[in-house]
Write a protein that holds these residues in place. Structure first.
Motif, PDB file in Angstrom:
ATOM      1  N   VAL A 127       0.873  -1.182   0.000  1.00  0.00           N
ATOM      2  CA  VAL A 127       0.000   0.000   0.000  1.00  0.00           C
ATOM      3  C   VAL A 127       0.907   1.228   0.000  1.00  0.00           C
ATOM      4  N   PRO A 128       1.236   1.788  -1.153  1.00  0.00           N
ATOM      5  CA  PRO A 128       2.240   2.845  -1.228  1.00  0.00           C
ATOM      6  C   PRO A 128       1.785   4.204  -0.697  1.00  0.00           C
ATOM      7  N   ASP A 129       0.506   4.522  -0.804  1.00  0.00           N
ATOM      8  CA  ASP A 129       0.037   5.835  -0.380  1.00  0.00           C
ATOM      9  C   ASP A 129       0.055   5.934   1.146  1.00  0.00           C
ATOM     10  N   PRO A 130       0.775   6.900   1.725  1.00  0.00           N
ATOM     11  CA  PRO A 130       0.919   6.980   3.187  1.00  0.00           C
ATOM     12  C   PRO A 130      -0.397   7.091   3.940  1.00  0.00           C
ATOM     13  N   GLN A 131      -1.346   7.869   3.437  1.00  0.00           N
ATOM     14  CA  GLN A 131      -2.624   8.028   4.132  1.00  0.00           C
ATOM     15  C   GLN A 131      -3.448   6.741   4.082  1.00  0.00           C
ATOM     16  N   GLN A 132      -3.468   6.115   2.912  1.00  0.00           N
ATOM     17  CA  GLN A 132      -4.184   4.847   2.794  1.00  0.00           C
ATOM     18  C   GLN A 132      -3.501   3.774   3.637  1.00  0.00           C
ATOM     19  N   GLN A 133      -2.179   3.799   3.656  1.00  0.00           N
ATOM     20  CA  GLN A 133      -1.413   2.862   4.472  1.00  0.00           C
ATOM     21  C   GLN A 133      -1.809   2.970   5.943  1.00  0.00           C
TER      22      GLN A 133
END
Length: 370
Positions: A127-133
């Motif tokens: 999951v590369p996106d920090p917020q989604q992570q």
């Protein structure tokens, strides 16, 4: 018969598992499902190498059948975000089976920590996106600990509407899970609880506050559940990059501990976040200074360092009592709150008694710490 559906709803409400968490789990499911064998193999390796496991499984086939059942439970319910009547029945069967087999609850909660660590690693990798992570990590953490808390409540045949009891049960489960990741911590969480309480009494805190601190302080390092084994158990000094990852455990801890209004859990979150702050403002993660650091964080900092110095670690041998006390004195007013160090020193007879009861096996007194 007790209504386990009501008990499940209590855990869901207690952990604040809402529709966003359920939706996030379902979005993450296509990522975790094809990688579930990686999770189950990590789980299997840790459990099968535990002395307690020898008593539970007659042979390898029995262990494999138990593992397959557990894997189905994760896929059908936990990581699918499916906490319905079928889940209740499945958890009921699982809890009763564990009870009949005499599964040690430390082994049980510790195994969940291995699962959570492996799943967290999968999240970070895919999951590369920090917020989604961050959203996925929150959802996974809460789902795993919902399952842990609920199945454990079935094990104990426990039905409670007492928020304080649920908070204490959860802190014990979380602390045991964190402890299980690091085999060298031994009785560290018990010593921390007792030492922090002893220091708080010397500071004149009232009985209720002391009891809350004793219940909350074992969660100071629960964020290490999210640190990879290669770093957490490394038998040597960490690199700067590895140290940066290790330092994340303070913030991870606040994500793992539910943001529930109960005083114990709120105190536990503050301790997890601030026990590596320093009196002189050079600590982490926020660089708080002096009384900006909550008192419970300042107390945990002193007790944690003393205990870490005296304990065996992958990267060092234990220090003696006198060496550890001298370190606290030398860092009074820089790393540590002077008043807390003084209270710790005043409580030394209690501290030594705690170590006699819960301490590790004696070993040579010297070495350095890193």
């Amino acid at each position: 018969m007790k209504d386990m559906a009501v008990t499940l709803q209590q855990w869901i409400d207690f952990l604040d598992i809402d529709q966003e968490i359920i939706d996030t789990l379902r979005l993450f499911f296509p990522i975790i499902a094809p990688r579930i064998d990686r999770v189950s193999h990590a789980f299997y390796r840790r459990v099968i190498n535990s002395p307690e496991a020898i008593k539970l499984f007659a042979d390898e086939d029995t262990a494999n059948r138990a593992l397959a059942h557990q894997k189905r439970h994760w896929l059908e319910y936990v990581f699918a975000g499916r906490f319905d009547r079928d889940y209740v029945e499945a958890a009921l069967r699982m809890g009763k089976t564990h009870q009949q087999r005499g599964v040690d609850l430390r082994l049980f909660s510790g195994a969940y920590a291995v699962v959570l660590s492996e799943v967290n690693a999968i999240v970070m990798e895919n999951v590369p996106d920090p917020q989604q992570q961050k959203r996925v990590l929150r959802a996974v953490n809460f789902a795993v600990f919902l399952d842990l808390g609920f199945v454990a409540s079935v094990y104990y045949d426990a039905y409670t509407d007492d928020l304080a009891s649920m908070a204490k049960d959860l802190t014990v489960s979380l602390a045991r899970a964190g402890e299980y990741r690091d085999a060298d911590t031994g009785e560290h969480i018990h010593r921390m609880a007792k030492m922090c309480a002893a220091v708080a009494r010397r500071l004149g805190k009232d009985l209720r506050w002391v009891e809350q601190l004793e219940a909350a302080s074992p969660l100071h390092d629960v964020g290490k559940i999210g640190i990879p084994d290669a770093i957490l158990l490394k038998p040597g000094k960490l690199t700067e990059e590895e140290m940066a990852v290790m330092r994340r455990h303070a913030e991870i801890g606040t994500d793992i501990i539910p943001n529930n209004d109960h005083d114990i859990l709120q105190m536990a979150r503050r301790i997890a976040l601030t026990h590596h702050e320093r009196w002189d403002g050079t600590g982490y993660p926020a660089g708080l200074r002096g009384e900006e650091i909550p008192l419970e964080g300042r107390i945990a900092a002193v007790c944690d360092v003393y205990d870490a110095l005296r304990s065996q670690r992958p990267y060092k041998r234990p220090w003696s009592h006198d060496e550890a006390v001298e370190y606290l004195k030398q860092n009074r007013g820089t790393q540590f709150d002077p008043a807390v160090v003084d209270a710790f020193l005043a409580a030394l007879p209690e501290i030594e008694d705690i170590w006699r009861r819960y301490g590790e096996a004696p070993s040579p007194s010297s070495s350095g710490a890193s």
